[in-house]
Design a protein around this motif. Structure first.
Motif, mmCIF file in Angstrom:
data_model
loop_
_atom_site.group_PDB
_atom_site.id
_atom_site.type_symbol
_atom_site.label_atom_id
_atom_site.label_comp_id
_atom_site.label_asym_id
_atom_site.label_seq_id
_atom_site.Cartn_x
_atom_site.Cartn_y
_atom_site.Cartn_z
ATOM 1 N N LEU A 58 12.335 0.981 83.925
ATOM 2 C CA LEU A 58 12.409 1.700 82.653
ATOM 3 C C LEU A 58 12.935 0.798 81.539
ATOM 4 O O LEU A 58 14.088 0.353 81.585
ATOM 5 N N PRO A 59 12.143 0.518 80.500
ATOM 6 C CA PRO A 59 12.583 -0.373 79.419
ATOM 7 C C PRO A 59 13.703 0.261 78.594
ATOM 8 O O PRO A 59 13.589 1.406 78.128
ATOM 9 N N MET A 60 14.783 -0.492 78.412
ATOM 10 C CA MET A 60 15.928 -0.042 77.618
ATOM 11 C C MET A 60 16.328 -1.146 76.646
ATOM 12 O O MET A 60 16.156 -2.334 76.926
ATOM 13 N N GLU A 61 16.902 -0.742 75.542
ATOM 14 C CA GLU A 61 17.227 -1.661 74.451
ATOM 15 C C GLU A 61 18.171 -2.768 74.905
ATOM 16 O O GLU A 61 19.225 -2.509 75.485
ATOM 17 N N PRO A 62 17.816 -4.045 74.640
ATOM 18 C CA PRO A 62 18.718 -5.162 74.913
ATOM 19 C C PRO A 62 19.602 -5.467 73.707
ATOM 20 O O PRO A 62 19.386 -4.923 72.608
ATOM 21 N N LEU A 89 13.797 2.643 75.326
ATOM 22 C CA LEU A 89 14.810 3.632 74.988
ATOM 23 C C LEU A 89 15.826 2.960 74.072
ATOM 24 O O LEU A 89 16.340 1.876 74.390
ATOM 25 N N LEU A 90 16.114 3.585 72.934
ATOM 26 C CA LEU A 90 16.959 2.968 71.913
ATOM 27 C C LEU A 90 18.248 3.751 71.725
ATOM 28 O O LEU A 90 18.295 4.968 71.930
ATOM 29 N N ARG A 91 19.281 3.053 71.266
ATOM 30 C CA ARG A 91 20.566 3.716 70.964
ATOM 31 C C ARG A 91 20.412 4.706 69.814
ATOM 32 O O ARG A 91 21.164 5.685 69.731
ATOM 33 N N THR A 92 19.452 4.477 68.935
ATOM 34 C CA THR A 92 19.253 5.366 67.782
ATOM 35 C C THR A 92 18.417 6.599 68.115
ATOM 36 O O THR A 92 18.262 7.485 67.271
ATOM 37 N N ASP A 93 17.871 6.679 69.318
ATOM 38 C CA ASP A 93 17.071 7.845 69.710
ATOM 39 C C ASP A 93 17.960 9.073 69.874
ATOM 40 O O ASP A 93 19.059 8.993 70.445
ATOM 41 N N ASP A 94 17.484 10.211 69.404
ATOM 42 C CA ASP A 94 18.209 11.454 69.639
ATOM 43 C C ASP A 94 17.948 11.921 71.071
ATOM 44 O O ASP A 94 17.045 11.407 71.754
ATOM 45 N N PRO A 95 18.719 12.887 71.587
ATOM 46 C CA PRO A 95 18.560 13.315 72.977
ATOM 47 C C PRO A 95 17.145 13.758 73.335
ATOM 48 O O PRO A 95 16.653 13.440 74.418
ATOM 49 N N VAL A 96 16.493 14.488 72.443
ATOM 50 C CA VAL A 96 15.141 14.954 72.731
ATOM 51 C C VAL A 96 14.192 13.772 72.888
ATOM 52 O O VAL A 96 13.349 13.736 73.795
ATOM 53 N N THR A 97 14.327 12.776 72.012
ATOM 54 C CA THR A 97 13.459 11.602 72.079
ATOM 55 C C THR A 97 13.714 10.802 73.345
ATOM 56 O O THR A 97 12.771 10.341 74.006
ATOM 57 N N LEU A 98 14.987 10.632 73.707
ATOM 58 C CA LEU A 98 15.309 9.893 74.925
ATOM 59 C C LEU A 98 14.661 10.547 76.140
ATOM 60 O O LEU A 98 14.025 9.880 76.970
ATOM 61 N N ARG A 99 14.813 11.856 76.247
ATOM 62 C CA ARG A 99 14.242 12.541 77.402
ATOM 63 C C ARG A 99 12.713 12.451 77.404
ATOM 64 O O ARG A 99 12.096 12.270 78.462
#
Length: 354
Positions: free
Chosen positions: A144-148, A165-175
């Protein structure tokens, strides 16, 4: 008022009593019952002669013989857990970007675990190959790609195909991103992070990820691309089966360094189960092809990641352990190795299909 005479019954319509079945239905039921009672019994099964029984027995023996021969010559080499002196899982990351090296790793007679990048060009094809031979099952994970920490890495080369997946993503976007990635790798039994040195220390973000994995009954392996990661702790808090990477085999991509890291992983596996991570490269293929049979002969056996998670969860108090040594802490294959200029990959990029 004069009484009205009774209305005559329509001609041809017999009067039926309320609640009684029509006589025609009763007649049909009676006829069916009579036919069933009069039907002849089923024929006796044909007698099997001694000669036919001997042929069937011989056929069964030949199938068993051929199966055992195939297993000896081509099947996986795995020791029973209780008989092995060392227990090792090897995860191959970045699967789906090329086929040549992947096929060589798949051909090894040891149950490696393959972690597929959801946006990779061959993501669907490699999953079909991994599930194509029921005699040699291979566990599949979602990489799963996650922000470096260095955001430019998300836009270079093959990384531009991935949705991070980014730190700026809201919970709905992350899921939603996690669900989309799982849809691209539907055969996944578990997940590990690709990069993620910026996201895995964010407990709130990882909580959204783990909520999805819990609902899907998937496990999670923390690649430990940074020492400050919270991924494993958050996974455990959400009831997700979890553990951490112990060794990056190809932090230094040279064959000699890969072999040294594999030997270190094997040594540590004799004390407790070890999870190692590697990436498709000619050097990794060469070292694993040569050394895994030797380690097997020495009692160190390779198992799917899920088997190691089961064993680790059964340790004292049912608790897991983090990486056993700080020597390998934070060795991210996307971070510069000692003596390597910053920004240069810590392992050889996968070759294209040949």
């Amino acid at each position: 008022m004069r009484d009205r005479p009774p209305r005559p019954q329509a001609e041809g319509r017999p009067r039926s009593s309320a609640g009684r079945p029509p006589w025609s239905l009763v007649g049909w039921l009676a006829l069916c019952g009579a036919l069933m009672l009069g039907a002849p019994p089923p024929p006796e099964p044909p007698m099997v002669t001694e000669e036919e029984a001997a042929v069937m027995q011989r056929t069964t023996e030949l199938v068993v013989r051929d199966t055992k021969q195939w297993q000896r010559e081509h099947g996986d080499r795995v020791l029973p857990w209780s008989e092995a002196s060392g227990h090792l899982a090897i995860v191959i990351d970045d699967v789906g970007r090329e086929l040549h090296l992947f096929e060589q790793l798949l051909a090894l007679r040891f149950p490696l675990t393959f972690s597929v990048l959801p946006g990779s060009i061959y993501a669907s094809g490699v999953q079909l190959r991994l599930r194509g031979d029921r005699r040699r099952p291979r566990e599949i994970m979602l990489h799963l790609p996650m922000e470096p920490l260095d955001p430019t890495q998300m836009h270079q080369g093959d990384e531009a195909r991935e949705v991070f997946l980014l730190r700026t993503d809201d919970p709905v976007t992350l899921r939603a991103k996690v669900e989309d990635a799982l849809a691209a790798v539907p055969a996944a039994a578990g997940v590990n992070n690709h990069m993620g040195s910026a996201l895995t220390p964010d407990a709130a973000a990882m909580g959204e990820v783990m909520a999805v994995l819990h609902d899907r009954t998937l496990f999670f392996v923390d690649s430990r691309t940074i020492a400050a990661t919270e991924a494993e702790a958050v996974a455990r808090a959400h009831g997700v089966p979890t553990s951490s990477r112990d060794v990056f085999l190809d932090h230094d991509p040279s064959a000699a360094a890969i072999e040294a890291a594999l030997d270190e992983a094997a040594r540590r596996s004799r004390e407790a189960p070890v999870i190692a991570i590697a990436h498709p490269s000619a050097e990794v293929v060469e070292v694993l092809t040569r050394r895994l049979p030797e380690l097997h002969a020495e009692g160190v056996s390779v198992y799917p990641v899920s088997r190691l998670l089961t064993a680790r969860s059964a340790l004292v108090g049912g608790t897991d352990r983090a990486s056993q040594s700080e020597e390998f802490e934070g060795m991210n294959p996307n971070d510069p190795a000692p003596g390597r200029p910053k920004g240069e990959s810590a392992f050889s990029p996968p070759l294209g299909p040949s």
